[in-house]
Enzyme design. Structure first.
Site, PDB file in Angstrom:
ATOM      1  N   HIS A  65      92.146 136.572 107.152  1.00 59.05           N
ATOM      2  CA  HIS A  65      93.845 136.197 108.038  1.00 59.05           C
ATOM      3  C   HIS A  65      93.667 134.700 108.165  1.00 59.05           C
ATOM      4  CE1 HIS A  65      92.151 139.974 110.506  1.00 59.05           C
ATOM      5  NE2 HIS A  65      93.124 139.996 110.444  1.00 59.05           N
TER       6      HIS A  65
HETATM    7  C1  LIG Z   1      93.327 142.356 101.965  1.00 56.10           C
HETATM    8  C2  LIG Z   1      94.164 142.379 103.283  1.00 56.10           C
HETATM    9  C3  LIG Z   1      93.693 142.864 104.680  1.00 56.10           C
HETATM   10  C4  LIG Z   1      94.760 142.233 105.753  1.00 56.10           C
HETATM   11  N1  LIG Z   1      94.483 143.901 107.208  1.00 56.10           N
HETATM   12  C5  LIG Z   1      95.398 143.306 107.352  1.00 56.10           C
HETATM   13  C6  LIG Z   1      95.722 144.136 108.737  1.00 56.10           C
HETATM   14  O1  LIG Z   1      95.499 145.397 108.778  1.00 56.10           O
HETATM   15  N2  LIG Z   1      96.168 144.242 109.640  1.00 56.10           N
HETATM   16  C7  LIG Z   1      97.453 142.923 109.916  1.00 56.10           C
HETATM   17  O2  LIG Z   1      98.118 142.773 110.868  1.00 56.10           O
HETATM   18  N3  LIG Z   1      97.169 141.845 109.223  1.00 56.10           N
HETATM   19  C8  LIG Z   1      95.484 142.539 107.793  1.00 56.10           C
HETATM   20  N4  LIG Z   1      96.567 141.553 106.969  1.00 56.10           N
HETATM   21  C9  LIG Z   1      97.130 139.700 107.302  1.00 56.10           C
HETATM   22  C10 LIG Z   1      98.526 140.205 106.608  1.00 56.10           C
HETATM   23  O3  LIG Z   1      98.632 140.832 105.762  1.00 56.10           O
HETATM   24  C11 LIG Z   1      98.355 138.959 106.254  1.00 56.10           C
HETATM   25  O4  LIG Z   1      98.268 138.222 107.556  1.00 56.10           O
HETATM   26  C12 LIG Z   1     100.694 138.394 106.727  1.00 56.10           C
HETATM   27  O5  LIG Z   1     101.078 139.404 105.408  1.00 56.10           O
HETATM   28  C13 LIG Z   1     101.507 137.612 106.003  1.00 56.10           C
HETATM   29  O6  LIG Z   1     102.839 137.181 106.016  1.00 56.10           O
HETATM   30  P1  LIG Z   1     102.548 135.967 105.369  1.00 56.10           P
HETATM   31  O7  LIG Z   1     104.591 135.943 105.518  1.00 56.10           O
HETATM   32  O8  LIG Z   1     102.630 134.851 106.439  1.00 56.10           O
HETATM   33  O9  LIG Z   1     102.346 135.606 104.168  1.00 56.10           O
HETATM   34  P2  LIG Z   1     102.504 136.709 102.711  1.00 56.10           P
HETATM   35  O10 LIG Z   1     103.026 138.360 103.474  1.00 56.10           O
HETATM   36  O11 LIG Z   1     101.142 136.617 102.298  1.00 56.10           O
HETATM   37  O12 LIG Z   1     103.692 136.523 101.883  1.00 56.10           O
HETATM   38  C14 LIG Z   1     103.299 134.959 101.051  1.00 56.10           C
HETATM   39  C15 LIG Z   1     104.227 135.790 100.050  1.00 56.10           C
HETATM   40  O13 LIG Z   1     105.126 134.625  98.769  1.00 56.10           O
HETATM   41  C16 LIG Z   1     104.769 135.234  97.610  1.00 56.10           C
HETATM   42  N5  LIG Z   1     104.251 133.739  97.201  1.00 56.10           N
HETATM   43  C17 LIG Z   1     103.571 132.486  97.550  1.00 56.10           C
HETATM   44  N6  LIG Z   1     103.885 131.587  96.766  1.00 56.10           N
HETATM   45  C18 LIG Z   1     104.509 131.960  95.740  1.00 56.10           C
HETATM   46  C19 LIG Z   1     105.689 130.683  94.509  1.00 56.10           C
HETATM   47  N7  LIG Z   1     105.212 128.916  94.799  1.00 56.10           N
HETATM   48  N8  LIG Z   1     106.530 131.181  94.357  1.00 56.10           N
HETATM   49  C20 LIG Z   1     107.595 132.368  94.866  1.00 56.10           C
HETATM   50  N9  LIG Z   1     106.135 133.363  95.529  1.00 56.10           N
HETATM   51  C21 LIG Z   1     105.337 132.849  96.306  1.00 56.10           C
HETATM   52  C22 LIG Z   1     103.257 136.266  98.371  1.00 56.10           C
HETATM   53  O14 LIG Z   1     103.451 136.562  96.332  1.00 56.10           O
HETATM   54  C23 LIG Z   1     103.950 136.378  98.496  1.00 56.10           C
HETATM   55  O15 LIG Z   1     104.410 137.689  98.562  1.00 56.10           O
HETATM   56  C24 LIG Z   1      95.457 141.207 105.862  1.00 56.10           C
HETATM   57  C25 LIG Z   1      95.674 140.531 104.890  1.00 56.10           C
HETATM   58  C26 LIG Z   1      94.515 141.035 103.411  1.00 56.10           C
HETATM   59  C27 LIG Z   1      95.062 139.696 102.005  1.00 56.10           C
END
Ligand SMILES: Cc1cc2nc3c(=O)[nH]c(=O)nc-3n(C[C@H](O)[C@H](O)[C@H](O)COP(=O)(O)OP(=O)(O)OC[C@H]3O[C@@H](n4cnc5c(N)ncnc54)[C@H](O)[C@@H]3O)c2cc1C
Length: 547
Positions: free
Chosen positions: A472
């Site tokens: 997280h």
């Molecule tokens: C193993 C795991 C289990 C989890 N379990 C849970 C759960 O059960 N419930 C829950 O609520 N949360 C859970 N989480 C956390 C939750 O999924 C994340 O907090 C949430 O998805 C974050 O969303 P975000 O949009 O901030 O980032 P992300 O969803 O990580 O999206 C970021 C995106 O940007 C892309 N990116 C990054 N850098 C670049 C770049 N330089 N160029 C182009 N693209 C790029 C990445 O590839 C990714 O697709 C878990 C996370 C993980 C990893």
């Protein structure tokens, strides 16, 4: 150079919602750049595939954190989704919003419009809740399906009864009026399949024709003219690929997640001047808060050996697995349709004066060295426990000017004493729960931390030895007023001191919340979409009495 209205960096939880909402205006042309590939792999969609994608480098950034002062010299593994849907495509499916107090604290820090009554309408409008829920708090018409765990398991029932025997009441909806209590998990799983942000939001948006999603597009930097962000540079095909530039006539939106959003800003010359100069990067805009303030939940996993019943450890092997596969194929239920966590418990450590500060999870399974990813062979059950709102903060900093070098991730778990105290209290509660009377028919003995561990210092040593991330990370581009030293974005999520650039993802959280972060990240993106489109926010919820 191609020009779009909006260029979104990252097709993760936040990027998927943004693409969907901004694309609702047919006049908008949107480009979404995603470093990973398409989300075709079956392990993404099969809930039990979690254990496979956990280490699968084709869909996972698979970062390693720096050893911290309280991690016993260990470098903790940090998976992150690298595919359409981002981390929502590899996460543990849990749907948990957090407590009212979490968001009220954000508002109290000077972030207008982020108090609980303001953000609740977004949680509601995003979800299609199937199951229990008061309409004041739950939505029924959104795109994100939220169901409740539907596996009948005597161990889960006994654990819940054990909690009740310790005075922790059953709570039919921890995403409702109150979080406290013990409940079956709510999950983003529908009909035995993962409901990722890509499935709920991005793929439907692509069908409209004005959203151009480019995979294997690794963003290297944001392009500026003066203080205005005007476009994005990426390498088509990833490392060694063809450089491409796209322009944004309205805005660039950075949704790379808590590790990569600060990394992209720093690579673009936005951040601490000392850090940028030490890597030979020209300072475009000094903003010392970029990457600083990282928070995460740190969880030791207490394990008991189990007797008189099968746990998931045995069910996933041999003939049992074939039976489960057949069950999934015919009914979409059973072991393969399960999220890795089944029961949630929110309670008080007694160490802080705030509302419930402990989150505990129960799974009738156990993992090698307490790390999710590899199940043990002998029967086991696990209670993970963590402090909901830790005080410890770390950072994300570029390792070099190479956009393909993994960033330095230092979470500084447990550096604040209060975090250590609450984590110890959590482990003690985990022990009491596992040893409760209703679980006695199945409880063989405590394997970790083990009966020799009795004093607070011994519990802390065990936590240091075996605690892990709960995945997280947040708070690395924090939202706050311009006059705070740490703030990176304002309450409209615009980067302070720059134009045409917002950060929209888990990194903008000013403070860690009492939850897993997917639900709140989706909410952040939905709210941001209204701000970007200039739409009036939905009316704040008025509560008849304090919720
Ligand atoms: C193993 C795991 C289990 C989890 N379990 C849970 C759960 O059960 N419930 C829950 O609520 N949360 C859970 N989480 C956390 C939750 O999924 C994340 O907090 C949430 O998805 C974050 O969303 P975000 O949009 O901030 O980032 P992300 O969803 O990580 O999206 C970021 C995106 O940007 C892309 N990116 C990054 N850098 C670049 C770049 N330089 N160029 C182009 N693209 C790029 C990445 O590839 C990714 O697709 C878990 C996370 C993980 C990893």
């Amino acid at each position: 150079m191609e020009t779009f209205d909006y260029v979104i960096i990252g097709a993760g939880s936040a990027g998927s919602v943004l693409a969907n909402r901004l694309g609702e205006d047919s006049a908008n042309r949107i480009c979404v750049l995603e470093a990973g590939g398409k989300d075709w792999h079956p392990y993404i969609h099969l809930p039990a595939g979690f254990i496979k994608t956990f280490h699968m480098k084709s869909v996972n950034w698979a970062y390693q954190q720096e050893p911290g002062p309280w991690t016993g010299g260990r470098s903790i593994y940090a998976p992150r989704g690298k595919t359409l849907g981002g981390s929502s495509s590899i996460n543990g499916h849990i749907y948990n919003r957090g407590q009212r107090q979490d968001f009220d604290t954000w508002a109290q820090q000077g972030n207008r419009g982020w108090g609980y009554p303001d953000i609740l309408p977004y949680f509601k409008r995003l979800e299609r809740r199937i199951g229990e829920g008061d309409e004041t708090f739950r939505g029924r018409d959104g795109k994100l399906t939220v169901t409740t765990m539907d596996w009948n398991d005597p161990l889960c029932e006994a654990f819940m009864e054990g909690a009740v025997s310790l005075g922790i009441p059953r709570n039919p909806d921890y995403n409702g009026a109150i979080q406290e209590g013990v409940s079956y998990c709510q999950r983003t799983i529908e009909n035995g399949l993962r409901m990722s942000a890509a499935k709920a939001f991005l793929h439907p948006a692509r069908k409209r024709g004005n959203v151009d999603v480019r995979t294997h597009a690794h963003v290297t930097n944001i392009i500026f003219e003066g203080k205005r962000a005007v476009g994005v540079r990426y390498l088509k095909g990833g490392k060694g690929g063809t450089p491409v530039e796209v322009r944004a006539s309205k805005e660039v939106i950075l949704s790379g997640g808590a590790y990569n959003s600060p990394q992209v800003l720093q690579l673009s010359g936005v951040g601490s001047p000392e850090l940028l100069q030490s890597h030979g990067i020209e300072v475009r805009h000094a903003l010392p808060g970029v990457g600083e303030g990282l928070q995460d939940h740190y969880a030791p996993r207490s394990v008991a050996r189990v007797k008189n019943i099968q746990t998931i450890n045995e069910l996933r092997r041999g003939l049992s697995l074939w039976v489960e596969a057949l069950k999934w194929a015919t009914t979409r239920r059973g072991l393969l349709s399960l999220s890795p966590t089944m029961v949630y418990c929110f309670w008080h450590s007694g160490e802080t004066t705030e509302s419930s500060d402990l989150q505990l999870t129960f799974t009738p399974a156990s993992y090698k060295e307490g790390v999710q990813g590899q199940l043990e062979d002998e029967p086991g059950m696990t209670v993970a426990s963590w402090q909901q709102r830790p005080e410890s903060r770390g950072y994300v900093r570029i390792r070099s000017a190479d956009p393909f070098a993994a960033p330095i991730i230092q979470t500084n778990y447990l550096v604040e004493e209060i975090d250590r105290r609450v984590v110890v209290a959590g482990m003690k509660l985990a022990r009491r729960l596992l040893a409760s009377k209703p679980l006695a028919p199945y409880y063989a003995y405590e394997d970790f931390p083990g009966p020799k561990v009795q004093s607070d210092d011994e519990f802390l040593a065990a936590a240091t030895e075996r605690g892990t991330t709960t995945f997280h990370p947040g708070c690395t581009c924090r939202m706050g007023p311009a006059d705070t030293k740490w703030a990176v974005v304002d309450d409209q999520l615009r980067v302070h001191g720059l134009q045409g650039l917002r950060v929209v993802d888990a990194s903008i959280m000013p403070r860690m919340i009492s939850a897993n972060l997917n639900a709140s990240t989706l909410m952040i993106a939905d709210k941001a979409s209204d701000m970007i489109r200039g739409k009036t926010a939905p009316e704040a919820v008025k509560f008849a009495e304090p919720a």
